[in-house]
Design a protein around this motif. Structure first.
Motif, PDB file in Angstrom:
ATOM      1  N   TYR A 278      67.852  26.003 -46.635  1.00 43.86           N
ATOM      2  CA  TYR A 278      66.603  25.298 -46.927  1.00 43.86           C
ATOM      3  C   TYR A 278      65.900  24.891 -45.637  1.00 43.86           C
ATOM      4  N   ASP A 279      66.671  24.452 -44.650  1.00 42.52           N
ATOM      5  CA  ASP A 279      66.081  24.063 -43.365  1.00 42.52           C
ATOM      6  C   ASP A 279      65.813  25.268 -42.476  1.00 42.52           C
ATOM      7  N   VAL A 280      66.738  26.234 -42.465  1.00 45.22           N
ATOM      8  CA  VAL A 280      66.569  27.418 -41.618  1.00 45.22           C
ATOM      9  C   VAL A 280      65.307  28.184 -41.997  1.00 45.22           C
ATOM     10  N   LEU A 281      64.944  28.166 -43.275  1.00 39.34           N
ATOM     11  CA  LEU A 281      63.767  28.876 -43.757  1.00 39.34           C
ATOM     12  C   LEU A 281      62.600  27.930 -43.992  1.00 39.34           C
ATOM     13  N   GLY A 282      62.602  26.784 -43.326  1.00 35.97           N
ATOM     14  CA  GLY A 282      61.545  25.795 -43.488  1.00 35.97           C
ATOM     15  C   GLY A 282      60.299  26.146 -42.691  1.00 35.97           C
ATOM     16  N   PRO A 283      59.183  25.469 -42.968  1.00 33.58           N
ATOM     17  CA  PRO A 283      57.942  25.702 -42.212  1.00 33.58           C
ATOM     18  C   PRO A 283      58.142  25.427 -40.728  1.00 33.58           C
ATOM     19  N   GLY A 284      57.572  26.286 -39.898  1.00 34.29           N
ATOM     20  CA  GLY A 284      57.662  26.108 -38.461  1.00 34.29           C
ATOM     21  C   GLY A 284      58.944  26.605 -37.847  1.00 34.29           C
ATOM     22  N   VAL A 285      59.900  27.014 -38.677  1.00 40.78           N
ATOM     23  CA  VAL A 285      61.175  27.509 -38.164  1.00 40.78           C
ATOM     24  C   VAL A 285      61.180  29.034 -38.141  1.00 40.78           C
ATOM     25  N   LEU A 286      60.720  29.646 -39.230  1.00 38.10           N
ATOM     26  CA  LEU A 286      60.709  31.097 -39.357  1.00 38.10           C
ATOM     27  C   LEU A 286      59.334  31.539 -39.826  1.00 38.10           C
ATOM     28  N   SER A 287      58.791  32.558 -39.175  1.00 37.56           N
ATOM     29  CA  SER A 287      57.510  33.120 -39.583  1.00 37.56           C
ATOM     30  C   SER A 287      57.774  34.390 -40.381  1.00 37.56           C
ATOM     31  N   HIS A 288      57.528  34.317 -41.687  1.00 34.26           N
ATOM     32  CA  HIS A 288      57.776  35.467 -42.554  1.00 34.26           C
ATOM     33  C   HIS A 288      56.922  35.296 -43.802  1.00 34.26           C
ATOM     34  N   PRO A 289      56.236  36.349 -44.255  1.00 37.60           N
ATOM     35  CA  PRO A 289      55.357  36.196 -45.426  1.00 37.60           C
ATOM     36  C   PRO A 289      56.085  35.778 -46.695  1.00 37.60           C
ATOM     37  N   LEU A 290      57.361  36.100 -46.797  1.00 36.07           N
ATOM     38  CA  LEU A 290      58.134  35.740 -47.986  1.00 36.07           C
ATOM     39  C   LEU A 290      59.002  34.504 -47.763  1.00 36.07           C
ATOM     40  N   ARG A 291      58.726  33.743 -46.692  1.00 35.20           N
ATOM     41  CA  ARG A 291      59.570  32.606 -46.344  1.00 35.20           C
ATOM     42  C   ARG A 291      59.782  31.631 -47.501  1.00 35.20           C
ATOM     43  N   PRO A 292      58.726  31.181 -48.233  1.00 34.47           N
ATOM     44  CA  PRO A 292      58.977  30.228 -49.326  1.00 34.47           C
ATOM     45  C   PRO A 292      59.896  30.789 -50.410  1.00 34.47           C
ATOM     46  N   LEU A 293      59.714  32.080 -50.743  1.00 34.20           N
ATOM     47  CA  LEU A 293      60.560  32.685 -51.775  1.00 34.20           C
ATOM     48  C   LEU A 293      61.994  32.831 -51.287  1.00 34.20           C
ATOM     49  N   LEU A 294      62.149  33.244 -50.024  1.00 32.82           N
ATOM     50  CA  LEU A 294      63.493  33.382 -49.467  1.00 32.82           C
ATOM     51  C   LEU A 294      64.182  32.022 -49.374  1.00 32.82           C
ATOM     52  N   ARG A 295      63.421  31.009 -49.050  1.00 33.65           N
ATOM     53  CA  ARG A 295      63.985  29.655 -48.948  1.00 33.65           C
ATOM     54  C   ARG A 295      64.557  29.217 -50.289  1.00 33.65           C
ATOM     55  N   GLN A 296      63.774  29.418 -51.342  1.00 32.64           N
ATOM     56  CA  GLN A 296      64.239  29.031 -52.675  1.00 32.64           C
ATOM     57  C   GLN A 296      65.426  29.884 -53.113  1.00 32.64           C
ATOM     58  N   LYS A 297      65.330  31.198 -52.857  1.00 32.06           N
ATOM     59  CA  LYS A 297      66.381  32.112 -53.302  1.00 32.06           C
ATOM     60  C   LYS A 297      67.723  31.769 -52.664  1.00 32.06           C
ATOM     61  N   PHE A 298      67.741  31.626 -51.336  1.00 32.34           N
ATOM     62  CA  PHE A 298      69.015  31.430 -50.661  1.00 32.34           C
ATOM     63  C   PHE A 298      69.574  30.023 -50.865  1.00 32.34           C
ATOM     64  N   SER A 299      68.700  29.040 -51.039  1.00 33.42           N
ATOM     65  CA  SER A 299      69.190  27.692 -51.335  1.00 33.42           C
ATOM     66  C   SER A 299      69.829  27.645 -52.718  1.00 33.42           C
ATOM     67  N   THR A 300      69.159  28.258 -53.696  1.00 31.90           N
ATOM     68  CA  THR A 300      69.713  28.322 -55.047  1.00 31.90           C
ATOM     69  C   THR A 300      71.023  29.096 -55.055  1.00 31.90           C
ATOM     70  N   GLN A 301      71.066  30.177 -54.314  1.00 35.48           N
ATOM     71  CA  GLN A 301      72.261  31.012 -54.246  1.00 35.48           C
ATOM     72  C   GLN A 301      73.444  30.240 -53.675  1.00 35.48           C
ATOM     73  N   LEU A 302      73.198  29.447 -52.615  1.00 35.35           N
ATOM     74  CA  LEU A 302      74.277  28.688 -52.007  1.00 35.35           C
ATOM     75  C   LEU A 302      74.767  27.587 -52.946  1.00 35.35           C
ATOM     76  N   ARG A 303      73.862  26.948 -53.660  1.00 36.28           N
ATOM     77  CA  ARG A 303      74.298  25.932 -54.632  1.00 36.28           C
ATOM     78  C   ARG A 303      75.185  26.549 -55.704  1.00 36.28           C
ATOM     79  N   ARG A 304      74.821  27.729 -56.185  1.00 36.44           N
ATOM     80  CA  ARG A 304      75.635  28.403 -57.199  1.00 36.44           C
ATOM     81  C   ARG A 304      77.000  28.783 -56.631  1.00 36.44           C
ATOM     82  N   ASP A 305      77.006  29.317 -55.415  1.00 42.68           N
ATOM     83  CA  ASP A 305      78.274  29.712 -54.806  1.00 42.68           C
ATOM     84  C   ASP A 305      79.201  28.509 -54.624  1.00 42.68           C
ATOM     85  N   CYS A 306      78.633  27.367 -54.240  1.00 45.18           N
ATOM     86  CA  CYS A 306      79.452  26.162 -54.050  1.00 45.18           C
ATOM     87  C   CYS A 306      80.003  25.657 -55.377  1.00 45.18           C
TER      88      CYS A 306
END
Length: 412
Positions: free
Chosen positions: A131-159
């Motif tokens: 969630y922080d690694v893919l936050g605003p100002g950290v990574l420049s990527h057109p899909l950053r908001p979607l990737l942020r949500q995807k990987f945060s949700t994925q990590l919560r499920r894995d945990c």
């Protein structure tokens, strides 16, 4: 029993089959898993090269091998090779292997999903926050908001589905990515500081008096999440106000030319120097010992090893209120990220008060001792044994004969 451990590290393989890394984790790191397991298999991206690049160190060795995944950089290449990556991940671990995913990790999550489908246990070592690694100002990527949500949700499920979860922080990552109520959990930093990493005593007040404060920062420049651009702007503000200060950054990466241009544009080229990568151990200790304050202006962090290494050298420290940094430093030594003005003021107040610096030196040295090898090694071994026991129990359940059903009545 063998343990398969996923890592996001990108490794190099030479024609003789040996595997190498530029910095860490090297062979000594992976040996820690041998405290509970008979063999270690590392699952990582590997690029083949004809010769060993200068400065690289071995990854594999006795009882430690590497399972190669297709090499890729970035989400676009990952998507193009996802089928090949999926096949390689599926082949990495067998039913009788233990699995530990160092998260966050895209292919680590694939491995965790495979284990869930097979009804097999796995463990996580949560070392960062997507969630922080893919936050605003950290990574420049057109899909950053979607990737942020995807990987945060994925990590919560894995945990939630893991049999055991360790976190590098004491509270921060646990609150965002909780484990299941019946899972084994632990707060264990991946840091492994030997006795030589620590100085014998804090800095006295006299050592903290200086006409020109020497700041040091440490971290990769392959991304801007370490906030070194913000620190350069803070140095420029301090210089403009007459505060004598200079900065040395330890670590290199693709953004170094941009940061050098930033320093030039603000007239502080002579006050900002880039030392490049510094080898761990004595070379790093010598660099840290030359400084007056270590500054960690990160936009995102798990639990920063570099900051703890600086604290182990009894350095006063300043950092941002992100990730696990507030678990290391008191509120007065913290500022909000992305604020050059606040960072400049924090540096001015710290370096202008030798007694405060001496007090911070002693406090930081005491805090760093909680991350010594003697403290963490037994806790880490206990966690790995719990992962082994969970795997052995699952394997026994799979191989145990099914109980016979009720027998039909016999009639004479």
């Amino acid at each position: 029993m063998r343990v398969v451990v996923s890592t996001e590290s990108r490794l190099v393989r030479t024609p003789d089959g040996r595997v190498w890394t530029m910095h860490v984790p090297a062979y000594g790191f992976w040996q820690r898993y041998l405290s509970a397991f008979d063999e270690v298999r590392i699952m990582a991206r590997i690029a083949d090269q004809d010769s060993v690049p200068e400065g690289m160190v071995r990854v594999d060795g006795p009882r430690v091998d590497v399972h190669a995944l297709p090499y890729y950089l970035g989400s676009r290449q990952y998507l193009r090779q996802r089928r090949r990556i999926g096949h390689a991940v599926a082949a990495a671990a067998g039913p009788s292997d233990a699995v530990i995913v160092r998260a966050p990790s895209a292919f680590g999550s694939l491995l965790a999903r495979n284990r869930r489908r097979q009804g097999l246990p796995y463990a996580l070592e949560v070392i960062g926050d997507p969630y922080d690694v893919l936050g605003p100002g950290v990574l420049s990527h057109p899909l950053r908001p979607l990737l942020r949500q995807k990987f945060s949700t994925q990590l919560r499920r894995d945990c939630r589905s893991a049999a055991a979860v360790s976190y590098v922080t004491e509270q921060h990552l646990q609150s965002r990515y909780p484990a299941a109520p019946d899972a084994v959990t632990a707060a264990i930093s991946t840091i492994d500081l030997p006795p030589t990493a620590f100085v014998a005593a804090p800095r006295p007040v006299a050592r903290c008096r200086t006409a020109e404060a020497h700041l040091v920062s440490v971290g990769t420049l392959d991304q801007l999440y370490k906030g070194i651009d913000c620190l350069i702007l803070a140095v420029a503000r301090l210089a403009a106000s007459g505060v004598r200060v200079r900065l040395t950054h330890l670590g290199g990466g693709r953004y170094q030319p941009d940061l050098e241009r930033l320093a030039a544009a603000h007239g502080v080229t002579e006050r900002v120097s880039f030392a490049g990568w510094v080898a761990p151990g004595e070379p790093l200790h010598a660099r840290l010992d030359e400084a007056d304050v270590i500054v960690m202006p990160s936009r995102t962090e798990g639990l920063p090893k570099a900051l703890i290494e600086g604290m182990a050298r009894a350095l006063p420290a300043l950092g941002t209120r992100v990730g696990g940094i507030p678990e290391l430093l008191p509120p007065d030594d913290l500022v909000e990220p992305n604020s050059p003005d606040a960072l400049a003021e924090a540096v001015r107040r710290m370096t202008g008060d030798p007694e405060r610096m001496a007090s911070a030196s002693g406090r930081n040295l005491d805090r760093a001792r909680r991350y010594s090898r003697d403290v963490l090694t037994p806790r880490r071994a206990d966690f790995y044994r719990s992962v082994r026991e969970a795997t052995e129990s699952a394997v026994r359940g799979m191989t145990r004969p099914a109980p016979a059903g009720p027998q039909p009545a016999r009639h004479r």
